[in-house]
Design an enzyme around this catalytic site. Structure first.
Site, PDB file in Angstrom:
ATOM      1  N   ASP A 299    -142.942  -5.977  88.292  1.00 48.96           N
ATOM      2  CA  ASP A 299    -144.163  -5.183  88.336  1.00 48.96           C
ATOM      3  C   ASP A 299    -144.098  -4.337  87.067  1.00 48.96           C
ATOM      4  OD1 ASP A 299    -146.574  -4.334  89.346  1.00 48.96           O
ATOM      5  OD2 ASP A 299    -145.781  -4.011  91.366  1.00 48.96           O
TER       6      ASP A 299
ATOM      7  N   CYS B 151    -142.159   5.888 107.350  1.00 51.50           N
ATOM      8  CA  CYS B 151    -141.496   4.596 107.501  1.00 51.50           C
ATOM      9  C   CYS B 151    -140.471   4.739 108.630  1.00 51.50           C
ATOM     10  CB  CYS B 151    -140.763   4.228 106.220  1.00 51.50           C
ATOM     11  SG  CYS B 151    -141.872   4.079 104.814  1.00 51.50           S
TER      12      CYS B 151
ATOM     13  N   ARG C 196    -156.132  -2.224  91.307  1.00 54.04           N
ATOM     14  CA  ARG C 196    -155.607  -2.643  90.011  1.00 54.04           C
ATOM     15  C   ARG C 196    -156.122  -4.014  89.613  1.00 54.04           C
ATOM     16  NH1 ARG C 196    -149.788  -1.375  89.422  1.00 54.04           N
ATOM     17  NH2 ARG C 196    -150.897   0.462  88.679  1.00 54.04           N
ATOM     18  N   TYR C 197    -156.266  -4.889  90.605  1.00 51.90           N
ATOM     19  CA  TYR C 197    -156.682  -6.267  90.331  1.00 51.90           C
ATOM     20  C   TYR C 197    -158.167  -6.417  90.659  1.00 51.90           C
ATOM     21  CZ  TYR C 197    -151.671  -7.424  90.226  1.00 51.90           C
ATOM     22  OH  TYR C 197    -150.340  -7.489  89.926  1.00 51.90           O
TER      23      TYR C 197
ATOM     24  N   ARG D 260    -142.198   4.007  95.814  1.00 48.03           N
ATOM     25  CA  ARG D 260    -143.152   5.097  96.052  1.00 48.03           C
ATOM     26  C   ARG D 260    -142.472   6.342  96.600  1.00 48.03           C
ATOM     27  NH1 ARG D 260    -146.804   1.303  98.718  1.00 48.03           N
ATOM     28  NH2 ARG D 260    -147.496   0.045  96.971  1.00 48.03           N
TER      29      ARG D 260
ATOM     30  N   LYS E  85    -148.050  -7.469  88.442  1.00 50.95           N
ATOM     31  CA  LYS E  85    -146.886  -8.335  88.624  1.00 50.95           C
ATOM     32  C   LYS E  85    -146.904  -9.472  87.618  1.00 50.95           C
ATOM     33  CE  LYS E  85    -146.904  -7.303  93.527  1.00 50.95           C
ATOM     34  NZ  LYS E  85    -148.140  -6.482  93.524  1.00 50.95           N
TER      35      LYS E  85
ATOM     36  N   CYS F 126    -135.890   3.560 102.447  1.00 50.95           N
ATOM     37  CA  CYS F 126    -135.087   2.776 101.499  1.00 50.95           C
ATOM     38  C   CYS F 126    -134.779   3.672 100.311  1.00 50.95           C
ATOM     39  CB  CYS F 126    -135.859   1.565 101.018  1.00 50.95           C
ATOM     40  SG  CYS F 126    -136.631   0.639 102.362  1.00 50.95           S
TER      41      CYS F 126
END
Ligand SMILES: *Cc1c(COP(=O)(O)O)cnc(C)c1O
Ligand code: SF4
Length: 367
Positions: free
Chosen positions: A307, A103, A90-91, A112, A314, A107
């Site tokens: 974001d 993971c 993206r950057y 994602r 961001k 969470c």
């Protein structure tokens, strides 16, 4: 099998285990688990003091996750900036490299959710394409290794990725993003840190959201990483009912510094489907920033960012400290709300309005 692998294996993950442990409706838990994987390490579960506390809310499923018409699957439109499935570019000079689908715990507010936990979306076979992409793009000088959680991979798999990235001459720095020091600190072993330190300059961003997550176990893990010369940053998500008050955030940031972790970002919660019950107002985030800046060590003050939905990246949000700027003076408010004036240097011609300072490309060209 290592200790940490045994702990991970013993995680709570079936709807039956979860419903039973937390006294939830089994059918509801089954429904939620079809939308987003559930998993809680026994270590993290042991930090729960009571139903609905800040540890509980982060990992125990809630029926509110199934609420319709709120949020998007991919609010940051990462899939549009994804030239190969494992890369988000993206950057201008850095990429996100997704190397692990799993993971230690999941969470409930994960940005994602659409991908994480699903091996078909973040597949080991995409790692090769990712490395090739980075090789072919000399502008990439910073690789952020993420997922899922890269520290769920075995030492051998992780090392094979790190060593191949290190062999690319234009890759200057490597970063690992991981929540393992919070969810499964036992995974940080001598063997792991001895391997990691071969690949410097290597940075790590960890993810702690509440002061109660900083325990003797996580402190040990963080200190081992810091002793290996890995600069540690922390990314926190602002979450309703978990850390959306000044005192909790201040304590979290201060405690992070005691374990040698520098607060890096506070994220406004993304506009993700099934996570509306975690979102706060932006005013709350600004209030928290103001409750940090000046009131405690500057080192304890991360940037507060959103974001941007749609893939804007961001964007920092800063409360209004500048009251006015003229040719003669800048009028400012300090952290305690008192007004101060800075006299401008006298220049013959000052342009009247300047919407924003000049911008430069990576090559130093003014745009
Ligand atoms: C956050 C992010 C980065 C890293 O941003 P920094 O501000 O350099 O930490 C890089 N790529 C993507 C897609 C990101 O979301
Ligand atoms: S550890 Fe990170 S990637 Fe995994 S569920 Fe939590 S926020 Fe998502």
């Amino acid at each position: 099998m290592d200790d940490w692998q045994r702990i991970l294996r013993d995680s709570l993950r079936t709807p039956e285990e979860i419903a039973d442990r937390f006294g939830l409706d089994l059918e509801e838990v089954r429904k939620i688990s079809r939308a987003f994987k559930i998993q809680i390490t026994p270590y993290y579960a042991s930090l729960i003091k009571r139903k609905g506390d800040p540890i509980y809310k982060q990992v125990v499923p809630d029926i509110a996750e199934l609420a319709e018409n709120s949020g998007e699957d991919d609010p940051l439109q990462e899939d549009l900036d994804s030239p190969v499935p494992s890369i988000v570019h993206r950057y201008p000079d850095r990429v996100l490299f997704l190397v692990s689908h799993s993971c230690a715990s999941y969470c409930r507010f994960c940005t994602r959710k659409r991908k994480v936990g699903d091996v078909t979306k973040i597949h080991p076979r995409y790692i090769e394409n990712g490395i090739d992409y980075i090789k072919d793009h000399p502008e990439v000088r910073d690789v952020i290794i993420s997922g899922g959680d890269p520290l769920i991979l075995s030492d051998e798999k992780l090392e094979s990725i790190l060593s191949r990235l290190r062999a690319i001459p234009h890759v200057e720095i490597l970063r690992i993003g991981s929540r393992v020091p919070c969810f499964l600190p036992q995974r940080i072993t001598e063997k792991l840190v001895n391997m990691l330190k071969k690949y410097h300059p290597l940075y790590m961003n960890v993810h702690f959201n509440h002061p109660d997550e900083i325990t003797p176990e996580s402190a040990r893990a963080l200190n081992m990483l810091a002793d290996a010369g890995i600069p540690l940053g922390n990314q926190t998500v602002l979450l309703k009912g978990i850390n959306d008050d000044v005192l909790t955030m201040r304590k979290l940031m201060q405690k992070l510094l005691t374990v040698r972790v520098r607060p890096y970002y506070i994220y406004q919660a993304d506009y993700v489907k099934g996570t509306d019950h975690f979102r706060t107002t932006v005013e709350k985030g600004l209030e928290i920033y103001q409750g940090l800046r000046g009131w405690t060590s500057g080192l304890a003050v991360p940037q507060y960012v959103i974001d941007a939905p749609g893939g804007g990246g961001k964007i920092p949000l800063i409360p209004e400290y500048v009251q006015s700027i003229s040719d003669e003076k800048v009028v400012m408010r300090n952290y305690a709300g008192e007004i101060y004036v800075y006299p401008q240097v006298k220049t013959p011609k000052r342009r009247k309005t300047r919407p924003h300072p000049p911008c430069y490309t990576v090559e130093g060209q003014r745009i």
